[in-house]
Design a protein around this motif. Sequence first.
Motif, mmCIF file in Angstrom:
data_model
loop_
_atom_site.group_PDB
_atom_site.id
_atom_site.type_symbol
_atom_site.label_atom_id
_atom_site.label_comp_id
_atom_site.label_asym_id
_atom_site.label_seq_id
_atom_site.Cartn_x
_atom_site.Cartn_y
_atom_site.Cartn_z
ATOM 1 N N ARG A 166 0.818 -1.212 0.000
ATOM 2 C CA ARG A 166 0.000 0.000 0.000
ATOM 3 C C ARG A 166 0.849 1.259 0.000
ATOM 4 O O ARG A 166 0.326 2.369 0.112
ATOM 5 N N GLN A 187 -7.136 -4.018 9.185
ATOM 6 C CA GLN A 187 -8.515 -4.475 9.057
ATOM 7 C C GLN A 187 -8.787 -5.663 9.979
ATOM 8 O O GLN A 187 -9.789 -5.717 10.691
ATOM 9 N N THR A 221 -4.407 5.311 12.853
ATOM 10 C CA THR A 221 -4.642 4.554 11.630
ATOM 11 C C THR A 221 -4.474 5.442 10.407
ATOM 12 O O THR A 221 -4.933 6.591 10.401
ATOM 13 N N GLY A 258 -5.192 6.173 6.179
ATOM 14 C CA GLY A 258 -6.440 6.245 5.438
ATOM 15 C C GLY A 258 -6.856 4.972 4.726
ATOM 16 O O GLY A 258 -7.766 4.988 3.906
ATOM 17 N N THR A 259 -6.192 3.872 5.001
ATOM 18 C CA THR A 259 -6.643 2.587 4.479
ATOM 19 C C THR A 259 -6.403 1.542 5.551
ATOM 20 O O THR A 259 -5.407 1.614 6.276
ATOM 21 N N GLN A 260 -7.326 0.577 5.655
ATOM 22 C CA GLN A 260 -7.115 -0.463 6.670
ATOM 23 C C GLN A 260 -6.391 -1.673 6.079
ATOM 24 O O GLN A 260 -6.143 -2.644 6.773
ATOM 25 N N LYS A 282 -15.713 2.939 9.363
ATOM 26 C CA LYS A 282 -15.148 2.617 8.035
ATOM 27 C C LYS A 282 -15.261 3.769 7.037
ATOM 28 O O LYS A 282 -14.251 4.176 6.469
ATOM 29 N N PHE A 315 -12.868 6.712 8.368
ATOM 30 C CA PHE A 315 -11.407 6.600 8.224
ATOM 31 C C PHE A 315 -10.970 6.103 6.849
ATOM 32 O O PHE A 315 -9.879 6.395 6.403
ATOM 33 N N TYR A 316 -11.818 5.287 6.227
ATOM 34 C CA TYR A 316 -11.352 4.556 5.043
ATOM 35 C C TYR A 316 -12.274 4.743 3.841
ATOM 36 O O TYR A 316 -12.717 3.764 3.244
ATOM 37 N N ASP A 323 -11.318 2.775 0.745
ATOM 38 C CA ASP A 323 -11.337 1.316 0.784
ATOM 39 C C ASP A 323 -12.641 0.741 0.224
ATOM 40 O O ASP A 323 -12.724 -0.443 -0.080
#
Lengths: 245, 440
Positions: free
Chosen positions: B46, B87, B103, B105-107, B291, B294-295, B298
């Motif tokens: 990532r 995640q 965290t 910006g992607t899990q 979700k 933050f993401y 995703d």
Amino acid sequence: MRKTLIIGATSAIAQDLAKLFAEAGDAICLVARSDNKLKILADDLQLRGASSVAMQSMDVLEYERHQSVIDSAVEALGGLDLVVIAHGTLPDQVACQDSPDLTKKEFEVNALTTISLLTNLANYFEAQQRGSIVVISSVAGDRGRQSNYVYGAAKGAVTIFLQGLRNRLTKSGVNVLTVKPGFVDTPMTADFPKGALWASSEKVAQDINKAIDRQKSIAYVPWFWRYIMLIIKSIPEMVFKKLSL
Amino acid sequence: MTNRSYQSWAGYPVVEHEARKMNWQTDSLPLEGSDGKSFLPYGNGRSYGDVCLNDGGIVVDCRGLNHFIEFDSENGILRCEAGVTLQEILHFTVPKGWFLSVTPGTQFVTVGGAIANDVHGKNHHKAGTFGQHVNCFELLRSDGSRRLCSAEENAEWYQATIGGLGLTGVITWAEIRLRPVKSALIDQEVIRYSNLAEFFEIAKASDQDYEHTVAWIDCLAQGDQLGRGLFIRGNYSDTVQNRAVRQPKLNLTVPLEPPFTLINSMTLKMFNTVYYNKQRKDQVKSQVHYKPFFYPLDAIYQWNRIYGSKGFFQYQCALPVEHMEDAMGEILQRISKAGLGSFLTVLKLFGDKPSPGLLSFPMPGATLALDFPNYGQKTLDLLNQLDEVTRSVGGRVNPSKDARMSSEDFQHHFANWRKMEDYIDPRISSSFWRRVTAES
Ligand SMILES: Cc1cc2nc3c(=O)[nH]c(=O)nc-3n(C[C@H](O)[C@H](O)[C@H](O)COP(=O)(O)OP(=O)(O)OC[C@H]3O[C@@H](n4cnc5c(N)ncnc54)[C@H](O)[C@@H]3O)c2cc1C
Ligand SMILES: NC(=O)c1ccc[n+]([C@@H]2O[C@H](COP(=O)([O-])OP(=O)(O)OC[C@H]3O[C@@H](n4cnc5c(N)ncnc54)[C@H](OP(=O)(O)O)[C@@H]3O)[C@@H](O)[C@H]2O)c1
């Protein structure tokens, strides 16, 4: 709470399946040959929600221990509802062609050990009149190909054995599921270049889990392999024998 | 075996390296028969640029190190292997009342990757970086040695490995501190603001009372609207969750890579204008699941593919407090004048919590991050122009997003880089490290 035995528990596919079982709260008994790995996996599954995790180490070639390992599992779990058999090796086909011994050994690990375990387990489940037997066979067992026929023959033997077993155990209320994965990215296939047909072990485990819940008999995972194999099986032998597959 | 799937998130540069896997923390490094070739740990790819690439060498895929080891549910301390993704952690800990302290910006990043890039999130002003919440980890080196590293034990290895870009060894497992939450919900507030000055005003006013703050900006707006956007701030909700919250399902993906980028000046202008005006009121409060908060990206699994086979560049700079307002204005002007930019441009204030990491990226001030389609020289020219501004005020560019900064700039931005040399594993190298340490 389901009582689940997993043989070949350290396989990538079995581990991902075990995580799903743990999240569902199963009591789990793990069988594999490495104590280190068993311990790592057991801690993980316990945290993920398994009601209990027991473990036993066994090389599946130790036939004389098959019955006692199953007995200990039943004792540790306080019964048995589901068994998954997942161990296997991917033979070096070319090396097998030069060695009857190697061919026999590979056939043993991939077919005879599983058949021996199933012989013991089948009687347990038949007497109990319920339960679920899940075995990871392979699409390779659907048709022999020059690149992989030792493995294919062993998986084919397992598939046919399971077909018969299903036919025998259905009236006892026992479900027998034959799982046929296609290409899965696991340690077994580490050396293969991966393309579009490849699936992750997580994805395959999810599909197997669904098939278990739905009490299916045969599960191609992912599903499209059913159609790929339908085509491969339908090619006339006259033509097939000339293909380099 | 060469495997084309081990690339970076932005798809540039494309490299050829051999991938090998580690599946158990007890495994030794998979280096048999590697003819002395260098290797590099690889998490979940990532990183946008080449910190996760090792052209001509080996990458050691650590995703198989994915077991949980121990969880102290009283104190929120989790020990897990380094290939576990954020995640997986959240799936496991949120129902038990614990959230990641930091965290990105992607899990879909691994714990190892989060430590190695010392990632930050929307709460940098409150919590600092990911590395500041790592109690300890095990570092496996190519000589087979295993070191337990913490602020007390092997402290210098701890500092070199946090933000160490994978160069010091393989992190096999780590122990991280979580923060308590009452639910999976965030009390969110979105404020539409009309220019950069307003951003700084709202951001400074919000950083005290809001754990998470970030702004999405319309990177094409110009003149007195320069820097306009939506300011998003939020706190973990105190509402105990008594109803099922709608969790967006991850079922969208970009299945194929188009031959050319779908992001062009027309789609970009349209998106930015529509997004800026998406809420009718200037200020909207709501309760949202963590979700989408933050993401947001995703939700479309492989969104990076929309940029086509040439890939794209992400640019993230940090600008020091003293000069951030002017320099940010200058950077935004250069971007909007060029008409290049992205759907998601984010702007945020960094706090002053220092990280233990030698090469950690954040500094007190402001940070801007955005993507640019790869139009070749045209894009590179613009990025060089942005570098000029960053350099002139003593800012820096984020290695985990970079694929093109010059070695002079890197060495200037990260004065500690030479200290790293004592800790770099003799068998480890990366495309990034070779590039930014090359003699110019
Ligand atoms: C949509 C999106 C949003 C993002 N938002 C943010 C953000 O808000 N803030 C932020 O800071 N970053 C952000 N990032 C960047 C991302 O968080 C980092 O690049 C992260 O490090 C990627 O982790 P990874 O597991 O994918 O590792 P990779 O990208 O595979 O590797 C990253 C680095 O970690 C090293 N590494 C990986 N595993 C190990 C290990 N086990 N031991 C030692 N070294 C290891 C690698 O060598 C490499 O140097 C974002 C990325 C994306 C795609
Ligand atoms: N990967 C694929 O593409 C694919 C496709 C179709 C079918 N399958 C089948 O899926 C099943 C799981 O394999 P996988 O892909 O998950 O690969 P894997 O991770 O390599 O698992 C194979 C497992 O078999 C175990 N094993 C091998 N010999 C053994 C022995 N003598 N005694 C005890 N255990 C033994 C190994 O134990 P150790 O951990 O101790 O080595 C390992 O855990 C296998 O039956 C395989 O044939 C795989």
